[in-house]
Write a protein that holds these residues in place. Structure first.
Motif, PDB file in Angstrom:
ATOM      1  N   PRO A   1       6.952  -0.602   3.435  1.00  0.00           N
ATOM      2  CA  PRO A   1       6.933   0.980   3.772  1.00  0.00           C
ATOM      3  C   PRO A   1       5.678   1.394   4.250  1.00  0.00           C
ATOM      4  CG  PRO A   1       8.036   1.287   1.876  1.00  0.00           C
ATOM      5  CD  PRO A   1       7.693  -0.233   1.862  1.00  0.00           C
ATOM      6  N   LEU A   2       5.811   2.272   5.518  1.00  0.00           N
ATOM      7  CA  LEU A   2       3.883   1.914   5.982  1.00  0.00           C
ATOM      8  C   LEU A   2       3.132   2.572   4.823  1.00  0.00           C
ATOM      9  CD1 LEU A   2       2.066   2.018   7.929  1.00  0.00           C
ATOM     10  CD2 LEU A   2       3.014   3.992   9.408  1.00  0.00           C
ATOM     11  N   ARG A   3       3.972   3.755   4.007  1.00  0.00           N
ATOM     12  CA  ARG A   3       3.028   4.334   3.302  1.00  0.00           C
ATOM     13  C   ARG A   3       1.672   2.872   2.248  1.00  0.00           C
ATOM     14  NH1 ARG A   3       4.576   9.512   0.907  1.00  0.00           N
ATOM     15  NH2 ARG A   3       6.463   9.209   2.609  1.00  0.00           N
ATOM     16  N   ASP A   4       2.741   2.270   1.511  1.00  0.00           N
ATOM     17  CA  ASP A   4       2.926   1.220   0.450  1.00  0.00           C
ATOM     18  C   ASP A   4       0.938   0.917   1.103  1.00  0.00           C
ATOM     19  OD1 ASP A   4       3.875   1.958  -0.693  1.00  0.00           O
ATOM     20  OD2 ASP A   4       5.113  -0.183  -0.721  1.00  0.00           O
ATOM     21  N   GLU A   5       1.295   0.573   3.011  1.00  0.00           N
ATOM     22  CA  GLU A   5       0.355  -0.470   3.883  1.00  0.00           C
ATOM     23  C   GLU A   5      -1.239   0.761   3.630  1.00  0.00           C
ATOM     24  OE1 GLU A   5      -1.248  -3.618   5.295  1.00  0.00           O
ATOM     25  OE2 GLU A   5       0.607  -4.193   4.123  1.00  0.00           O
ATOM     26  N   VAL A   6      -1.301   2.045   3.750  1.00  0.00           N
ATOM     27  CA  VAL A   6      -2.226   3.334   3.531  1.00  0.00           C
ATOM     28  C   VAL A   6      -2.667   3.256   2.488  1.00  0.00           C
ATOM     29  CG1 VAL A   6      -2.415   5.389   3.760  1.00  0.00           C
ATOM     30  CG2 VAL A   6      -0.848   4.715   5.119  1.00  0.00           C
ATOM     31  N   GLU A   7      -1.610   2.837   1.040  1.00  0.00           N
ATOM     32  CA  GLU A   7      -2.633   3.299  -0.213  1.00  0.00           C
ATOM     33  C   GLU A   7      -3.359   2.032   0.113  1.00  0.00           C
ATOM     34  OE1 GLU A   7      -2.663   5.549  -2.788  1.00  0.00           O
ATOM     35  OE2 GLU A   7      -1.579   6.993  -0.823  1.00  0.00           O
TER      36      GLU A   7
ATOM     37  N   ASP B   1       7.897   6.049   5.904  1.00  0.00           N
ATOM     38  CA  ASP B   1       9.230   5.513   5.642  1.00  0.00           C
ATOM     39  C   ASP B   1       8.717   4.046   6.184  1.00  0.00           C
ATOM     40  OD1 ASP B   1       8.774   7.304   3.102  1.00  0.00           O
ATOM     41  OD2 ASP B   1      10.317   8.955   4.118  1.00  0.00           O
ATOM     42  N   VAL B   2       8.165   4.350   7.857  1.00  0.00           N
ATOM     43  CA  VAL B   2       9.159   3.552   8.500  1.00  0.00           C
ATOM     44  C   VAL B   2       8.469   1.802   7.654  1.00  0.00           C
ATOM     45  CG1 VAL B   2       8.786   4.521  10.400  1.00  0.00           C
ATOM     46  CG2 VAL B   2       6.838   3.182   9.558  1.00  0.00           C
ATOM     47  N   LEU B   3       8.926   1.178   7.711  1.00  0.00           N
ATOM     48  CA  LEU B   3       9.031  -0.762   7.923  1.00  0.00           C
ATOM     49  C   LEU B   3       7.721  -1.450   8.443  1.00  0.00           C
ATOM     50  CD1 LEU B   3      12.264  -1.150   5.968  1.00  0.00           C
ATOM     51  CD2 LEU B   3      10.814  -0.791   4.319  1.00  0.00           C
ATOM     52  N   VAL B   4       7.008  -1.966   7.732  1.00  0.00           N
ATOM     53  CA  VAL B   4       5.971  -3.257   8.375  1.00  0.00           C
ATOM     54  C   VAL B   4       5.855  -4.190   7.593  1.00  0.00           C
ATOM     55  CG1 VAL B   4       5.111  -0.963   9.414  1.00  0.00           C
ATOM     56  CG2 VAL B   4       4.304  -1.565   7.549  1.00  0.00           C
ATOM     57  N   PRO B   5       5.097  -4.871   8.625  1.00  0.00           N
ATOM     58  CA  PRO B   5       4.911  -5.995   7.932  1.00  0.00           C
ATOM     59  C   PRO B   5       4.060  -6.224   6.787  1.00  0.00           C
ATOM     60  CG  PRO B   5       4.940  -6.675   9.970  1.00  0.00           C
ATOM     61  CD  PRO B   5       5.375  -5.474   9.619  1.00  0.00           C
ATOM     62  N   VAL B   6       4.061  -6.870   5.857  1.00  0.00           N
ATOM     63  CA  VAL B   6       3.003  -6.515   4.568  1.00  0.00           C
ATOM     64  C   VAL B   6       1.855  -7.173   4.883  1.00  0.00           C
ATOM     65  CG1 VAL B   6       3.584  -8.863   3.985  1.00  0.00           C
ATOM     66  CG2 VAL B   6       2.786  -7.260   2.014  1.00  0.00           C
ATOM     67  N   LEU B   7       0.407  -6.375   4.265  1.00  0.00           N
ATOM     68  CA  LEU B   7      -1.095  -6.689   4.844  1.00  0.00           C
ATOM     69  C   LEU B   7      -0.666  -7.121   6.901  1.00  0.00           C
ATOM     70  CD1 LEU B   7      -1.797  -9.667   2.913  1.00  0.00           C
ATOM     71  CD2 LEU B   7      -2.369  -7.732   2.246  1.00  0.00           C
TER      72      LEU B   7
END
Length: 487
Positions: free
Chosen positions: A322-328, A357-363
């Motif tokens: 999730p984009l939320r993880d990338e922002v954190e 909540d959108v999905l994005v590639p990690v890193l």
């Protein structure tokens, strides 16, 4: 005109033509037969009247000789039969050339019947030989009836003879026409069959050759173009669509293989940096606890951020997050960088929670932030600002990373966007912790979403840079799932 409609038109036309000739020949023969039957019926009627007249005379003679009830009954029966033949003759319509003779014949027949009745009446009287005069007249009338019958037959034959000849000539002509039409129909049928075979067989052979070349792997072959609007043109267009679909599928498979190759390379790069990750995590946790016990809370927080950053970087790279993880993760990364740059930089965020909540590639975000620190603000003594913004619209989620750093030239901006070409400048510098470049991130995004308009860059020398990523909103994206993530 398609083949089916053409067959429905041509074959019935040939059938109608054959039937028309057959009908004309049949009708001509029928006319001859009707004329012949009419004449023969009339001749037979004349013959029957003549015979019945003679039989009536014989019956009168027999009755004169024996005067018996049986002979009288026979005479009356013969007289009734002659009247029936008289009525049949009266109903016949005479031809123009025999009308006068037929009228005379009819009058003589009427006279004979009347004379016969006189003889029968005289035989019933008591005067001897009273019947003699009436019998003589009846006998004379019978002779005239026979002569008139022969004359009528001759006239009938003379009248119908030229008609028969004309009909025979017409029949002969129709027979010749029938033969000619038969030959013409045969020739047309052969030519039509040959044309139909060419019309059907040639496109089929062309389509078979195209199918063989496509099955052999030659997807660049041009399918046959059919000029006529028929089934074969539809089949040719279907071949073209199939060929385009095959090219599209092959392109997607190549993109998937390219993405898998890229992920494997990234995993290898990460693997090279994985020096006993459990040992590093345990060591960082020990350092964090030790710093906390010594009262160095900032050092403890920085150590925890470093541990979280390292743990995030060791995730599987083929799984979206999730984009939320990338922002954190971006916040953790900035915490570490701020320990280095201190008051020289300021990190600002403008986050719309509905778009996380959108999905994005990690890193995805960290390499872009790294590029900002390495190339945009590292040389700035103060006032550096990095801004992370997330905006949700009905169709997409817009993620932007902007800075007020050195900016870049147009050549470098184009090189970053066109990542398949050689770049005049590397987008990663010393101390790059992940081994991932911005161009690599851009390519992974486009492969992940199967779109070519994911990223845009606005920059000019001395005026900072803004990287804008447009992510399709949930339900609108067409995400390409890599082979390693398929179940």
């Amino acid at each position: 005109m398609n083949t089916r409609r053409m067959l429905f038109i041509v074959i019935p036309l040939l059938f109608i033509l054959n039937n028309a000739v057959s009908f004309f020949v049949f009708q001509s023969g029928r006319t001859v037969q009707q004329s012949y039957n009419t004449m023969l019926d009339r001749v037979l009627l004349y013959k029957q009247i003549d015979e019945k007249t003679r039989e009536n005379l014989r019956a009168i003679n027999v009755h004169i000789m024996d005067r018996s009830p049986q002979s009288l009954k026979t005479l009356q029966s013969e007289a009734s039969e002659l009247k029936r033949l008289q009525a049949s003759f009266a109903g016949e319509r005479a031809i123009a050339s025999t009308e006068l003779t037929a009228r005379s014949y009819r009058h003589m027949l009427d006279a004979f019947i009347v004379q016969e009745q006189h003889v029968m009446d005289a035989l019933g009287s008591r005067a001897p030989l009273a019947y003699a005069a009436a019998y003589a007249e009846a006998e004379s009338t019978a002779a005239f009836i026979q002569e008139e019958a022969y004359q009528l037959i001759d006239q009938e034959l003379s009248y119908y003879q030229p008609i028969y000849r004309s009909i025979l000539v017409q029949t002969e002509v129709m027979n010749h026409w029938g033969v000619a039409v038969f030959v013409l129909n045969t020739l047309i049928s052969v030519l039509f069959a040959y044309w139909i075979s060419l019309r059907i067989n040639r496109p089929i052979q062309q389509l078979v050759q195209t199918a063989e070349q496509i099955s052999g792997g030659n997807l660049q072959v041009d399918p046959p173009r059919m000029a006529a609007h028929d089934e074969f043109r539809t089949l040719s267009e279907a071949f073209v669509q199939m060929q385009e679909h095959l090219k599209l599928l092959i392109r997607k498979e190549k993109e998937g293989l390219e993405k898998d190759r890229l992920v494997k390379e990234l995993e290898l790069a990460v693997l090279q940096n994985q020096i006993n990750p459990h040992f590093l995590f345990n060591s960082l946790n020990v350092l964090s606890k030790l710093a906390l016990l010594e009262g160095a809370e900032k050092t403890s927080d920085l150590t925890v951020s470093m541990s979280n950053l390292l743990r995030y970087n060791l995730r599987r790279l083929d799984r979206p997050v999730p984009l939320r993880d990338e922002v954190e993760h971006a916040r953790e990364y900035f915490t570490i960088q701020q320990a280095r740059f201190r008051e020289r930089i300021r990190f600002e965020t403008d986050i719309d929670e509905e778009g996380l909540d959108v999905l994005v590639p990690v890193l995805t975000l960290q390499p872009i932030l790294e590029n900002v620190f390495v190339h945009a603000i590292e040389g700035m003594e103060e006032g550096a600002i990095i801004r992370l913004s997330v905006r949700r619209t009905p169709d997409e989620v817009q993620v932007s990373v902007s800075d007020n750093g050195l900016g870049m030239s147009e050549d470098i901006r184009e090189a970053l966007l066109h990542y398949n070409e050689e770049s005049p400048r590397q987008d990663q510098g010393e101390g790059h912790s992940t081994g991932l470049g911005t161009r690599n991130v851009f390519k992974r995004l486009e492969l992940f979403y199967d779109r070519q308009d994911m990223v845009s860059i606005e920059s000019s020398p001395g005026r900072g840079t803004t990287v804008l990523i447009r992510i399709p909103a949930p339900g609108k994206e067409d995400v390409h799932v890599p082979f390693t993530d398929r179940r």
